[in-house]
Write an enzyme that holds these catalytic residues in place. Structure first.
Site, PDB file in Angstrom:
ATOM      1  N   GLU A  73       1.088  -1.155  -0.151  1.00  0.00           N
ATOM      2  CA  GLU A  73       0.269   0.063  -0.117  1.00  0.00           C
ATOM      3  C   GLU A  73       0.901   1.191  -0.528  1.00  0.00           C
ATOM      4  OE1 GLU A  73      -2.413   0.004   3.147  1.00  0.00           O
ATOM      5  OE2 GLU A  73      -3.549  -2.124   2.507  1.00  0.00           O
TER       6      GLU A  73
ATOM      7  N   GLU B 124      -5.002  -8.680   1.316  1.00  0.00           N
ATOM      8  CA  GLU B 124      -6.069  -8.081   2.434  1.00  0.00           C
ATOM      9  C   GLU B 124      -7.236  -7.779   2.460  1.00  0.00           C
ATOM     10  OE1 GLU B 124      -4.177  -4.953   5.055  1.00  0.00           O
ATOM     11  OE2 GLU B 124      -2.093  -5.706   3.942  1.00  0.00           O
TER      12      GLU B 124
HETATM   13  C1  FCB Z   1      -4.413  -1.398   5.598  1.00  0.00           C
HETATM   14  C2  FCB Z   1      -2.996  -2.343   6.236  1.00  0.00           C
HETATM   15  C3  FCB Z   1      -2.755  -2.964   7.475  1.00  0.00           C
HETATM   16  C4  FCB Z   1      -4.336  -3.049   8.382  1.00  0.00           C
HETATM   17  C5  FCB Z   1      -5.128  -2.992   7.669  1.00  0.00           C
HETATM   18  C6  FCB Z   1      -6.779  -3.007   8.542  1.00  0.00           C
HETATM   19  O1  FCB Z   1      -4.071  -0.663   4.951  1.00  0.00           O
HETATM   20  O2  FCB Z   1      -1.953  -2.626   4.894  1.00  0.00           O
HETATM   21  O3  FCB Z   1      -1.808  -2.875   7.822  1.00  0.00           O
HETATM   22  O4  FCB Z   1      -3.734  -1.649   8.698  1.00  0.00           O
HETATM   23  O5  FCB Z   1      -4.854  -1.734   6.521  1.00  0.00           O
END
Ligand code: FCB
Length: 459
Positions: free
Chosen positions: A172, A366
């Protein structure tokens, strides 16, 4: 093999990778052990007023010492892929200099433990914990940082590449650049849009250089993880709203995807570099470095966005250059983060990626949600999280059925952990962590997820 649907039961393609994700600073603790130096998050967390209740990652989930138990936990759930990150300040305590063998030893042990339990390791090289010494020299606004990052990649793959097949350069980078250098809500806490755009370019350059270093070191699978946004117009018939969408979506998606997958920044994003006086950091030849081929794109997805055109407002400090575009509230259920829940926007995002950037396989690196979990005895009945995961997996399945090339899904997160500016106040884990005793308890969502993995699908 194509995904399948038998009645209400959904099956994922054979070989679909199921797993869970974490990040170093969020779980490891042991911030002063074995030669690790402070990262920008150690500094930021200690800056009054920056993090909820002044929480730090000093102990976190104590995973540095409990990794064996945590790997056993994963094995019990049937997790096939574990995405974790390497802490730069453990591996190169002075950022750019010699490799600290003891720092790498930890990841060496972790990787061996994972492999012994049949879990494929997936290593992220940068999940936001830049060594503070490098920030003192300008951090990501300094071009040198990109080259130091490639050195880190080379050191990591030299030591772990014989056992780690799958690598991710950055996690990210939008957050690193815009939350870290423009909005100041993430480390290093700067509020300077020019610095943010410089950081954008150096992060991307670092990514490209690291891809090269990983390949040179024999890495088998190389990727980049982005937090991409599905941005919808408030009024789809209003051309001004559509222009506002294009602008916001540009900062979140095209600014990153285009240079990596198409070889150049989009013209409107280049105009923003110029407007903020950051275009001079882009040098001839950088485009080609940044566009080094990757094997798959990591997609992190949490929430939908909706914007409209309006005079005298903008997208806020994390979205510099978005005058006339404004985020609007959405009438949707929300998580404990106040993030709206809408799996259909996840599906749309995957189709948008699949149509606009064809030929790049995707992996969901994620996806998950924070809820106000309550531990009663040995049980956390987190029905909301189960609903969230179920809905989002159905969205992935629908995208697969319509041709999107999604290779796997990693739940965020394995454990409750340090949620950056929210400290330990938000719980994203499928496993509950009692921070006083470090006791782990499977939430209902973990048992549910284990069943999903076991049958490669949803019933
Ligand atoms: C993302 C991050 C991760 C976590 C989630 C909830 O942006 O990559 O580390 O904090 O959000």
């Amino acid at each position: 093999m194509a995904p399948d649907q038998v009645g209400a039961a959904l099956r994922f393609p054979q070989g679909f990778r199921w797993g869970a994700a974490t990040a170093a600073y969020q779980i490891e603790g042991a911030v002063q052990e074995d030669g690790r130096t402070p990262s920008i998050w150690d500094t930021f967390a200690r800056t009054p007023g920056k993090v909820f209740h002044g929480h730090t990652g000093d102990v976190a989930c104590d995973h540095y010492h409990r990794y064996r138990d945590d790997v056993a936990l994963m094995a019990g759930l049937g997790v096939g892929t574990y995405r974790f990150s390497l802490a730069w300040p453990r591996i190169k305590p002075d950022g750019s200099g010699p490799v600290n063998g003891r720092g790498l030893d930890f990841y060496d042990r972790l990787v061996d433990e994972l492999l012994a339990k049949g879990i494929s390791p997936m290593a992220t090289l940068y999940h936001w914990d830049l060594p503070q010494v490098l920030e003192d020299r300008g951090g990501w606004t300094n071009r040198d940082t990109a080259y130091y990052f490639a050195d880190l990649a080379a050191a990591a793959v030299a030591r772990l590449g014989d056992r780690v097949a799958t690598w991710t350069t950055l996690n990210e980078p939008w957050c690193s650049a815009f939350l870290g250098y423009a909005a100041g809500v993430h480390a290093p806490g700067r509020e300077d849009p020019t610095a943010a755009f410089q950081a954008v370019h150096h992060l991307l350059l670092g990514h490209g250089l690291a891809v090269r270093a990983l390949r040179d070191g024999g890495a088998r699978e190389v990727s980049l993880t982005l937090n991409l946004a599905r941005v919808r117009p408030d009024d789809p018939a209003d051309p001004h709203d559509l222009a506002a969408v294009h602008l916001i979506e540009g900062l979140h998606n095209r600014l990153w995807l285009d240079p990596v997958l198409r070889g150049a920044y989009p013209a409107d994003m280049l105009a923003l570099f110029r407007r903020f006086g950051a275009d001079h950091v882009i040098r001839p030849g950088d485009d080609a470095i940044i566009a080094a081929p990757i094997d798959f794109l990591g997609v992190n997805y949490y929430q939908p966005a909706r914007v409209r055109a309006a005079l005298g407002v903008d997208g806020g400090p994390a979205n510099p250059g978005t005058e006339g575009a404004e985020y609007v509230a959405q009438d949707l259920p929300v998580t404990a983060m106040d993030w709206p829940v809408d799996p259909s926007s996840f599906y749309e995002l995957l189709m948008w990626l699949s149509d606009g950037y064809p030929g790049t396989p995707m992996m969901i690196t994620e996806n998950g949600a924070a809820y106000d979990d309550v531990l009663v005895g040995d049980r956390v009945a987190d029905t909301d999280r189960v609903g969230f995961l179920d809905g989002h997996l159905r969205a992935v399945h629908q995208a697969l059925a319509e041709g999107a090339d999604v290779r796997g899904y990693l739940a965020w997160s394995l454990l409750d952990n340090y949620e950056w500016g929210y400290g330990y106040g938000k719980r994203f884990g499928i496993v509950h962590v009692d921070y006083d005793t470090q006791r782990r308890t499977l939430k209902d969502s973990a048992r549910w997820y284990a069943a999903v993995i076991g049958r490669n699908g949803l019933d």
